[in-house]
Design a protein around this motif. Sequence first.
Motif, PDB file in Angstrom:
ATOM      1  N   UNK A 298      45.080  43.402   5.612  1.00  0.00           N
ATOM      2  CA  UNK A 298      44.676  42.373   5.700  1.00  0.00           C
ATOM      3  C   UNK A 298      46.103  41.581   7.532  1.00  0.00           C
ATOM      4  N   UNK A 299      45.375  40.785   7.878  1.00  0.00           N
ATOM      5  CA  UNK A 299      46.580  40.517   9.553  1.00  0.00           C
ATOM      6  C   UNK A 299      47.139  39.500   9.474  1.00  0.00           C
ATOM      7  N   UNK A 300      47.657  39.456  10.618  1.00  0.00           N
ATOM      8  CA  UNK A 300      48.668  37.987  10.612  1.00  0.00           C
ATOM      9  C   UNK A 300      48.893  38.177  12.202  1.00  0.00           C
ATOM     10  N   UNK A 301      48.077  37.949  12.886  1.00  0.00           N
ATOM     11  CA  UNK A 301      48.258  38.220  14.579  1.00  0.00           C
ATOM     12  C   UNK A 301      48.919  37.000  15.060  1.00  0.00           C
ATOM     13  N   UNK A 302      49.872  37.175  15.935  1.00  0.00           N
ATOM     14  CA  UNK A 302      50.015  36.217  16.908  1.00  0.00           C
ATOM     15  C   UNK A 302      49.459  34.782  17.385  1.00  0.00           C
ATOM     16  N   UNK A 303      49.691  34.195  17.576  1.00  0.00           N
ATOM     17  CA  UNK A 303      48.387  32.534  18.855  1.00  0.00           C
ATOM     18  C   UNK A 303      48.097  33.758  19.750  1.00  0.00           C
ATOM     19  N   UNK A 304      46.350  34.276  20.110  1.00  0.00           N
ATOM     20  CA  UNK A 304      45.980  34.318  21.539  1.00  0.00           C
ATOM     21  C   UNK A 304      45.818  35.580  21.237  1.00  0.00           C
TER      22      UNK A 304
ATOM     23  N   UNK B 147      40.287  48.600  16.869  1.00  0.00           N
ATOM     24  CA  UNK B 147      38.696  47.942  17.823  1.00  0.00           C
ATOM     25  C   UNK B 147      38.272  47.096  16.534  1.00  0.00           C
ATOM     26  N   UNK B 148      38.145  46.237  16.418  1.00  0.00           N
ATOM     27  CA  UNK B 148      37.811  44.893  15.436  1.00  0.00           C
ATOM     28  C   UNK B 148      36.329  44.892  15.756  1.00  0.00           C
ATOM     29  N   UNK B 149      35.137  45.288  15.386  1.00  0.00           N
ATOM     30  CA  UNK B 149      33.897  44.013  15.301  1.00  0.00           C
ATOM     31  C   UNK B 149      34.066  43.107  14.799  1.00  0.00           C
ATOM     32  N   UNK B 150      33.875  42.551  15.757  1.00  0.00           N
ATOM     33  CA  UNK B 150      33.905  40.717  15.234  1.00  0.00           C
ATOM     34  C   UNK B 150      32.312  40.150  15.239  1.00  0.00           C
ATOM     35  N   UNK B 151      31.819  39.498  13.673  1.00  0.00           N
ATOM     36  CA  UNK B 151      30.824  38.859  13.322  1.00  0.00           C
ATOM     37  C   UNK B 151      29.679  38.579  14.153  1.00  0.00           C
ATOM     38  N   UNK B 152      30.624  37.548  15.574  1.00  0.00           N
ATOM     39  CA  UNK B 152      29.579  37.884  16.824  1.00  0.00           C
ATOM     40  C   UNK B 152      29.599  38.318  17.812  1.00  0.00           C
ATOM     41  N   UNK B 153      29.816  40.315  16.922  1.00  0.00           N
ATOM     42  CA  UNK B 153      29.023  41.146  18.090  1.00  0.00           C
ATOM     43  C   UNK B 153      30.122  41.498  19.244  1.00  0.00           C
ATOM     44  N   UNK B 154      31.537  41.002  19.742  1.00  0.00           N
ATOM     45  CA  UNK B 154      32.607  40.658  20.399  1.00  0.00           C
ATOM     46  C   UNK B 154      33.440  42.015  19.755  1.00  0.00           C
ATOM     47  N   UNK B 155      34.100  42.555  20.584  1.00  0.00           N
ATOM     48  CA  UNK B 155      35.241  43.157  20.303  1.00  0.00           C
ATOM     49  C   UNK B 155      36.640  42.545  20.177  1.00  0.00           C
ATOM     50  N   UNK B 156      37.447  42.814  18.943  1.00  0.00           N
ATOM     51  CA  UNK B 156      39.131  42.626  19.076  1.00  0.00           C
ATOM     52  C   UNK B 156      40.003  44.154  18.497  1.00  0.00           C
ATOM     53  N   UNK B 157      40.642  43.722  19.670  1.00  0.00           N
ATOM     54  CA  UNK B 157      41.802  44.804  20.225  1.00  0.00           C
ATOM     55  C   UNK B 157      43.442  44.479  18.611  1.00  0.00           C
ATOM     56  N   UNK B 158      43.204  44.840  17.620  1.00  0.00           N
ATOM     57  CA  UNK B 158      44.644  44.715  16.706  1.00  0.00           C
ATOM     58  C   UNK B 158      45.584  45.741  17.044  1.00  0.00           C
ATOM     59  N   UNK B 159      46.719  45.516  17.522  1.00  0.00           N
ATOM     60  CA  UNK B 159      47.800  46.512  17.310  1.00  0.00           C
ATOM     61  C   UNK B 159      47.822  46.948  15.917  1.00  0.00           C
ATOM     62  N   UNK B 160      47.872  48.287  15.705  1.00  0.00           N
ATOM     63  CA  UNK B 160      48.713  48.587  13.588  1.00  0.00           C
ATOM     64  C   UNK B 160      50.085  49.327  14.509  1.00  0.00           C
ATOM     65  N   UNK B 161      50.753  47.371  13.575  1.00  0.00           N
ATOM     66  CA  UNK B 161      52.474  47.599  13.193  1.00  0.00           C
ATOM     67  C   UNK B 161      52.379  46.871  11.834  1.00  0.00           C
ATOM     68  N   UNK B 162      53.432  46.847  11.854  1.00  0.00           N
ATOM     69  CA  UNK B 162      53.933  46.172  10.304  1.00  0.00           C
ATOM     70  C   UNK B 162      53.605  44.642  10.946  1.00  0.00           C
ATOM     71  N   UNK B 163      54.341  44.303  12.276  1.00  0.00           N
ATOM     72  CA  UNK B 163      54.498  42.738  12.186  1.00  0.00           C
ATOM     73  C   UNK B 163      53.226  41.628  12.270  1.00  0.00           C
ATOM     74  N   UNK B 164      51.881  42.645  12.577  1.00  0.00           N
ATOM     75  CA  UNK B 164      50.660  42.444  13.434  1.00  0.00           C
ATOM     76  C   UNK B 164      49.653  42.674  11.308  1.00  0.00           C
ATOM     77  N   UNK B 165      49.745  43.418  11.204  1.00  0.00           N
ATOM     78  CA  UNK B 165      48.644  44.592  10.156  1.00  0.00           C
ATOM     79  C   UNK B 165      49.604  44.613   8.527  1.00  0.00           C
ATOM     80  N   UNK B 166      49.894  43.147   7.768  1.00  0.00           N
ATOM     81  CA  UNK B 166      51.238  43.322   6.804  1.00  0.00           C
ATOM     82  C   UNK B 166      50.022  44.082   5.801  1.00  0.00           C
ATOM     83  N   UNK B 167      48.848  44.094   5.373  1.00  0.00           N
ATOM     84  CA  UNK B 167      48.505  44.735   4.279  1.00  0.00           C
ATOM     85  C   UNK B 167      47.194  45.843   4.613  1.00  0.00           C
TER      86      UNK B 167
END
Length: 184
Positions: A159-165, A130-150
């Motif tokens: 470090x993340x490489x998110x798919x579009x959207x 659960x990632x708190x964005x600088x504007x106060x909103x939240x993003x949910x990032x799956x903790x899988x190696x295809x997205x969280x690269x490091x």
Amino acid sequence: MQLVVARIGRAHGIKGEVNVEVRTDEPELRLGPGAVLATDPATAGPLTIETGRVHSGRLLLRFEGVRDRSAAEALRNTLLIAEVDPEQLPEDPEEFYDHQLMDLDVVLADGTEIGRISDISHLPSQDLFIVERPDGSEAMIPFVEEIVTEIDLENQRAVIDPPPGLIDDSQAEIASSRDAEDEN
């Protein structure tokens, strides 16, 4: 440092055993006989594990002093908390304790800041940052190696490489319009 390692579920049988929902990757280390665990709510404990066994794929524990179904049922929904040395690391270098990941900066490969990890949700299929964005909103990032690269603990960043959207809705709109053009 304290770490939630399990949640007590319903009573099992009449001799004080309980089902537990395991919330640690190392149950044999944290939930073995003799382990003394703090509780939330604190009124239930501390609890000392007397015995443990697996039954039908579920971990069953019995605590010292809990001898019947009523006493076991009174513990339902109690969180079990282990004291963990903050310097202790999991044996597998690809695994991390939640406390190591909390407050890491989340960035794209080019260094673009996405936010900061404010919580980690452990779901049956995968974990989510659960990632708190600088504007106060939240993003949910799956903790899988295809997205969280490091995971760079030294520099306190993920470090993340998110798919579009996943991060930006405008990326999803661009990807959707590209898909629509491809179909025509």
